[in-house]
Design a protein around this motif. Structure first.
Motif, mmCIF file in Angstrom:
data_model
loop_
_atom_site.group_PDB
_atom_site.id
_atom_site.type_symbol
_atom_site.label_atom_id
_atom_site.label_comp_id
_atom_site.label_asym_id
_atom_site.label_seq_id
_atom_site.Cartn_x
_atom_site.Cartn_y
_atom_site.Cartn_z
ATOM 1 N N ILE A 4 6.888 -2.774 2.811
ATOM 2 C CA ILE A 4 5.733 -2.093 3.390
ATOM 3 C C ILE A 4 6.079 -1.732 4.824
ATOM 4 O O ILE A 4 6.554 -2.574 5.589
ATOM 5 C CB ILE A 4 4.479 -2.983 3.335
ATOM 6 N N THR A 5 5.857 -0.483 5.189
ATOM 7 C CA THR A 5 6.134 -0.061 6.557
ATOM 8 C C THR A 5 5.021 -0.563 7.479
ATOM 9 O O THR A 5 3.847 -0.565 7.110
ATOM 10 C CB THR A 5 6.245 1.471 6.661
ATOM 11 N N ASN A 6 5.407 -1.011 8.641
ATOM 12 C CA ASN A 6 4.453 -1.493 9.631
ATOM 13 C C ASN A 6 4.013 -0.293 10.469
ATOM 14 O O ASN A 6 4.772 0.190 11.302
ATOM 15 C CB ASN A 6 5.110 -2.559 10.509
ATOM 16 N N LEU A 27 5.192 -14.912 14.640
ATOM 17 C CA LEU A 27 5.724 -15.214 13.314
ATOM 18 C C LEU A 27 6.662 -14.130 12.782
ATOM 19 O O LEU A 27 7.496 -14.405 11.939
ATOM 20 C CB LEU A 27 4.564 -15.428 12.336
ATOM 21 N N ARG A 28 6.490 -12.895 13.242
ATOM 22 C CA ARG A 28 7.364 -11.762 12.879
ATOM 23 C C ARG A 28 7.470 -11.574 11.357
ATOM 24 O O ARG A 28 8.545 -11.349 10.814
ATOM 25 C CB ARG A 28 8.740 -11.915 13.499
ATOM 26 N N MET A 29 6.339 -11.642 10.684
ATOM 27 C CA MET A 29 6.322 -11.508 9.231
ATOM 28 C C MET A 29 6.597 -10.061 8.809
ATOM 29 O O MET A 29 6.202 -9.123 9.497
ATOM 30 C CB MET A 29 4.964 -11.944 8.671
ATOM 31 N N GLU A 30 7.252 -9.920 7.662
ATOM 32 C CA GLU A 30 7.460 -8.630 7.009
ATOM 33 C C GLU A 30 6.889 -8.742 5.609
ATOM 34 O O GLU A 30 6.845 -9.837 5.036
ATOM 35 C CB GLU A 30 8.943 -8.300 6.931
ATOM 36 N N PHE A 31 6.505 -7.599 5.031
ATOM 37 C CA PHE A 31 5.790 -7.627 3.770
ATOM 38 C C PHE A 31 6.375 -6.636 2.776
ATOM 39 O O PHE A 31 6.910 -5.595 3.152
ATOM 40 C CB PHE A 31 4.308 -7.320 4.016
ATOM 41 N N TYR A 32 6.205 -6.990 1.507
ATOM 42 C CA TYR A 32 6.701 -6.187 0.392
ATOM 43 C C TYR A 32 5.602 -6.075 -0.653
ATOM 44 O O TYR A 32 4.779 -6.992 -0.792
ATOM 45 C CB TYR A 32 7.935 -6.851 -0.239
ATOM 46 N N GLU A 33 5.617 -4.968 -1.372
ATOM 47 C CA GLU A 33 4.677 -4.800 -2.471
ATOM 48 C C GLU A 33 5.419 -5.040 -3.774
ATOM 49 O O GLU A 33 6.464 -4.439 -4.020
ATOM 50 C CB GLU A 33 4.087 -3.391 -2.442
ATOM 51 N N CYS A 152 -0.847 2.787 5.519
ATOM 52 C CA CYS A 152 0.058 1.659 5.309
ATOM 53 C C CYS A 152 0.844 1.947 4.031
ATOM 54 O O CYS A 152 0.374 1.664 2.931
ATOM 55 C CB CYS A 152 -0.740 0.367 5.190
ATOM 56 N N GLY A 153 2.013 2.538 4.189
ATOM 57 C CA GLY A 153 2.819 2.963 3.056
ATOM 58 C C GLY A 153 3.973 2.017 2.777
ATOM 59 O O GLY A 153 4.096 0.946 3.375
ATOM 60 N N VAL A 154 4.806 2.428 1.846
ATOM 61 C CA VAL A 154 6.001 1.671 1.500
ATOM 62 C C VAL A 154 7.211 2.562 1.660
ATOM 63 O O VAL A 154 7.117 3.790 1.595
ATOM 64 C CB VAL A 154 5.959 1.109 0.051
ATOM 65 N N GLU A 155 8.361 1.932 1.869
ATOM 66 C CA GLU A 155 9.609 2.681 1.938
ATOM 67 C C GLU A 155 9.969 3.189 0.551
ATOM 68 O O GLU A 155 9.585 2.595 -0.466
ATOM 69 C CB GLU A 155 10.717 1.793 2.496
ATOM 70 N N ALA A 156 10.709 4.277 0.494
ATOM 71 C CA ALA A 156 11.053 4.904 -0.776
ATOM 72 C C ALA A 156 11.993 4.052 -1.619
ATOM 73 O O ALA A 156 11.885 4.011 -2.844
ATOM 74 C CB ALA A 156 11.676 6.275 -0.522
#
Length: 164
Positions: A4-6, A27-33, A152-156
């Motif tokens: 997920i793009t921030n 915390l520098r969290m990153e997220f994925y769908e 709030c999109g996602v990378e390709a």
């Protein structure tokens, strides 16, 4: 699984404790769908311990709260606020683990109230913590005008945060 793009990365004044990738103490969290779920692979650090080599319960609650907000961002394309949270701690999480995995999904929606279930797993895949976060969602217009919300999109490309 897609990253997920921030949408706030690089925005002036953005210093979220949970998800700002440049916050030295955050915390520098990153997220994925991953289908219906939002996933975060997070690396514990010693400064987040409550007891020796044990992740502080308040940090665990913050992790659960943060991933819940990203469920709202991504699945509903708006923002909101936590109105209630219940956390159940089953087993300790070690700050010496290479990573832990958080998974969150919508449990129920009643108009602008959303219950989000969160599970936190240790390095071995053992369920350590569960939470239910109740979110009050803002109308999209308010989220855009008052809270700088943008898509709030996602990378390709597919991503594999687990490196396998």
């Amino acid at each position: 699984m897609k990253r997920i793009t921030n949408p706030w990365r690089g925005m002036e004044g953005y210093h979220c404790y949970g998800c700002d990738p440049n916050s030295p103490q955050g915390l520098r969290m990153e997220f994925y769908e991953d289908g219906d779920e939002i996933v975060s692979l997070w690396r514990p650090r010693p400064e987040y311990q409550g007891w020796v080599n044990t992740l502080h319960g308040g940090i665990q609650a913050t992790l659960a709260d943060e991933i819940s907000s990203w469920v709202i961002f991504r699945k509903f394309q708006t923002s909101g606020v936590t109105s209630k949270m219940e956390v159940r701690y089953h087993r300790p999480i070690h700050t010496t683990d290479d990573h832990i995995v958080l998974r969150a999904a919508v449990l129920r929606q009643r108009r602008n109230i959303v219950d989000i279930g969160v599970r936190i797993y240790d390095l071995n895949g053992e369920l350590c913590t569960e939470a239910v976060c109740v979110y009050f969602m803002f109308p999209q217009e308010k989220a855009h005008s008052d809270f700088h919300f943008c898509e709030c999109g996602v990378e390709a490309e597919e991503a594999n945060p687990f490196g396998k």
